[in-house]
Design a protein around this motif. Sequence first.
Motif, mmCIF file in Angstrom:
data_model
loop_
_atom_site.group_PDB
_atom_site.id
_atom_site.type_symbol
_atom_site.label_atom_id
_atom_site.label_comp_id
_atom_site.label_asym_id
_atom_site.label_seq_id
_atom_site.Cartn_x
_atom_site.Cartn_y
_atom_site.Cartn_z
ATOM 1 N N GLU A 1 0.837 -1.067 0.022
ATOM 2 C CA GLU A 1 0.076 -0.015 -0.008
ATOM 3 C C GLU A 1 0.855 1.230 0.060
ATOM 4 O O GLU A 1 0.507 2.200 -0.537
ATOM 5 N N VAL A 2 1.959 1.036 0.788
ATOM 6 C CA VAL A 2 2.880 2.411 0.720
ATOM 7 C C VAL A 2 3.424 2.588 -0.639
ATOM 8 O O VAL A 2 3.558 3.549 -1.214
ATOM 9 N N SER A 3 3.909 1.533 -1.363
ATOM 10 C CA SER A 3 4.187 1.654 -2.759
ATOM 11 C C SER A 3 3.198 2.286 -3.600
ATOM 12 O O SER A 3 3.550 3.147 -4.522
ATOM 13 N N ASN B 1 -3.064 9.232 -0.277
ATOM 14 C CA ASN B 1 -2.815 9.333 1.367
ATOM 15 C C ASN B 1 -2.809 7.826 1.905
ATOM 16 O O ASN B 1 -3.308 7.078 1.216
ATOM 17 N N LEU B 2 -2.336 7.835 3.067
ATOM 18 C CA LEU B 2 -2.306 6.264 3.653
ATOM 19 C C LEU B 2 -2.231 6.649 5.242
ATOM 20 O O LEU B 2 -1.424 7.507 5.708
ATOM 21 N N SER B 3 -3.025 5.910 6.104
ATOM 22 C CA SER B 3 -2.781 6.160 7.513
ATOM 23 C C SER B 3 -2.639 4.711 8.329
ATOM 24 O O SER B 3 -3.234 4.025 7.428
ATOM 25 N N ALA C 1 -0.397 9.361 10.207
ATOM 26 C CA ALA C 1 -0.655 9.724 8.782
ATOM 27 C C ALA C 1 0.422 9.712 7.948
ATOM 28 O O ALA C 1 1.271 10.609 8.246
ATOM 29 N N HIS C 2 0.668 8.879 6.867
ATOM 30 C CA HIS C 2 1.952 8.923 6.026
ATOM 31 C C HIS C 2 1.709 9.698 4.985
ATOM 32 O O HIS C 2 0.801 9.392 4.028
ATOM 33 N N ASP C 3 2.575 10.695 4.538
ATOM 34 C CA ASP C 3 2.419 11.498 3.319
ATOM 35 C C ASP C 3 3.093 10.651 2.277
ATOM 36 O O ASP C 3 4.335 9.996 2.383
ATOM 37 N N PHE C 4 2.698 10.976 1.013
ATOM 38 C CA PHE C 4 3.374 10.340 -0.083
ATOM 39 C C PHE C 4 4.904 10.632 -0.427
ATOM 40 O O PHE C 4 5.749 9.953 -0.685
ATOM 41 N N GLY D 1 -3.293 8.239 29.701
ATOM 42 C CA GLY D 1 -4.611 7.695 30.527
ATOM 43 C C GLY D 1 -5.258 6.470 29.724
ATOM 44 O O GLY D 1 -6.452 5.983 30.302
ATOM 45 N N ARG D 2 -4.920 6.077 28.716
ATOM 46 C CA ARG D 2 -5.705 5.041 27.961
ATOM 47 C C ARG D 2 -7.048 5.352 27.571
ATOM 48 O O ARG D 2 -7.473 6.469 27.601
ATOM 49 N N ASN D 3 -7.596 4.301 26.672
ATOM 50 C CA ASN D 3 -9.017 4.760 26.137
ATOM 51 C C ASN D 3 -9.078 6.081 25.329
ATOM 52 O O ASN D 3 -9.944 6.819 25.686
ATOM 53 N N ARG D 4 -8.100 6.224 24.539
ATOM 54 C CA ARG D 4 -7.902 7.246 23.737
ATOM 55 C C ARG D 4 -7.254 7.080 22.426
ATOM 56 O O ARG D 4 -6.467 6.093 22.214
ATOM 57 N N VAL D 5 -7.086 8.095 21.656
ATOM 58 C CA VAL D 5 -6.605 8.135 20.368
ATOM 59 C C VAL D 5 -5.668 9.119 20.185
ATOM 60 O O VAL D 5 -5.930 10.076 20.426
ATOM 61 N N GLU D 6 -4.417 8.744 19.865
ATOM 62 C CA GLU D 6 -3.330 9.865 19.832
ATOM 63 C C GLU D 6 -3.002 9.651 18.165
ATOM 64 O O GLU D 6 -2.872 8.595 17.547
ATOM 65 N N VAL D 7 -2.799 10.658 17.662
ATOM 66 C CA VAL D 7 -2.762 10.874 16.049
ATOM 67 C C VAL D 7 -1.517 11.764 15.524
ATOM 68 O O VAL D 7 -1.179 12.607 16.488
ATOM 69 N N MET D 8 -0.845 11.423 14.527
ATOM 70 C CA MET D 8 0.272 12.453 14.158
ATOM 71 C C MET D 8 0.116 12.758 12.536
ATOM 72 O O MET D 8 -0.111 11.513 11.955
#
Length: 295
Positions: free
Chosen positions: A154-156, A164-166, A261-264, A288-295
Amino acid sequence: MNEKILVVDDSHFNVRILSDILEAENFTVFSANNGFPVLEMAHTLQPDVILLDIMMPGIDGFEVCKILKSEYEVRDIPVIMVTARTDGKDIKMALEIGAFDYIKKPFDEIEVIARIQSALRLKELQDRLKSLAMKDGLTGLYNHAVLVELLEKEVSKQRRSKGNLSFVMLDIDYFKKINDTYGHMAGDRILKDLSNILTASVRKGDIVGRYGGEEFSIVLPGAIRDDAYNLCERIRRSVDEHEFSIGDQNVKITISMGVFAHDFDDNSYETEIIQKADELLYRAKKNGRNRVEVM
């Protein structure tokens, strides 16, 4: 039956004869009159068997067969070469480059059907073995090795299409405590149920796998940062609100998620993408858990 057969021959007459034989046995037949569109048709149609004439203008059956066998997504489709030649060298070459079998012209109806059925039996066995090799035994999701391989592909694709790809890493909070309290069979039940929630929550084309233990991963082709975050938030809430049945008890669990989130134009390899998502998962645990961290 309804199995799909792709017939490739530059002679309209030969295509018609083979189509009549196959359709009389309730096969679904597709055809091409040269070798150039075969690869695309194989990818699009995913036929169960390909009947491929050796002698064709432009690109012959040998070259087409070599190309098919070099492509991961279609290489396991049985190819039966069709030839008017009786020269053993042609047959030898066809088998050496990956053809399953051959049929000689003029066609014998019984022979055609017998060889097709033999190829279908092989494909059924290959598909079963391939599925077992690709899937995690407990959850039925893609296993670790296949997940990494699919991420790489998928990265290729992303780099070629400038899309885009996450990538998501997630695991169950305090899973050891669940196993210690309710037993490992209960833990396995929760892993299966969580797998069902994940597969029901993602989009068509997304890839869900069991990374290992209580860790899962999701490949989100085409997903930008905000879309990936919103999807993961919906999954997190679904799990938080779900009651998992263990015998006569209902158990609540939570999950933590890291989303990269990976940029091409980012030259990170799949191992680096996984590492970055894993670091974000660790941050979610730390915060604290039970959470979403994103970059």
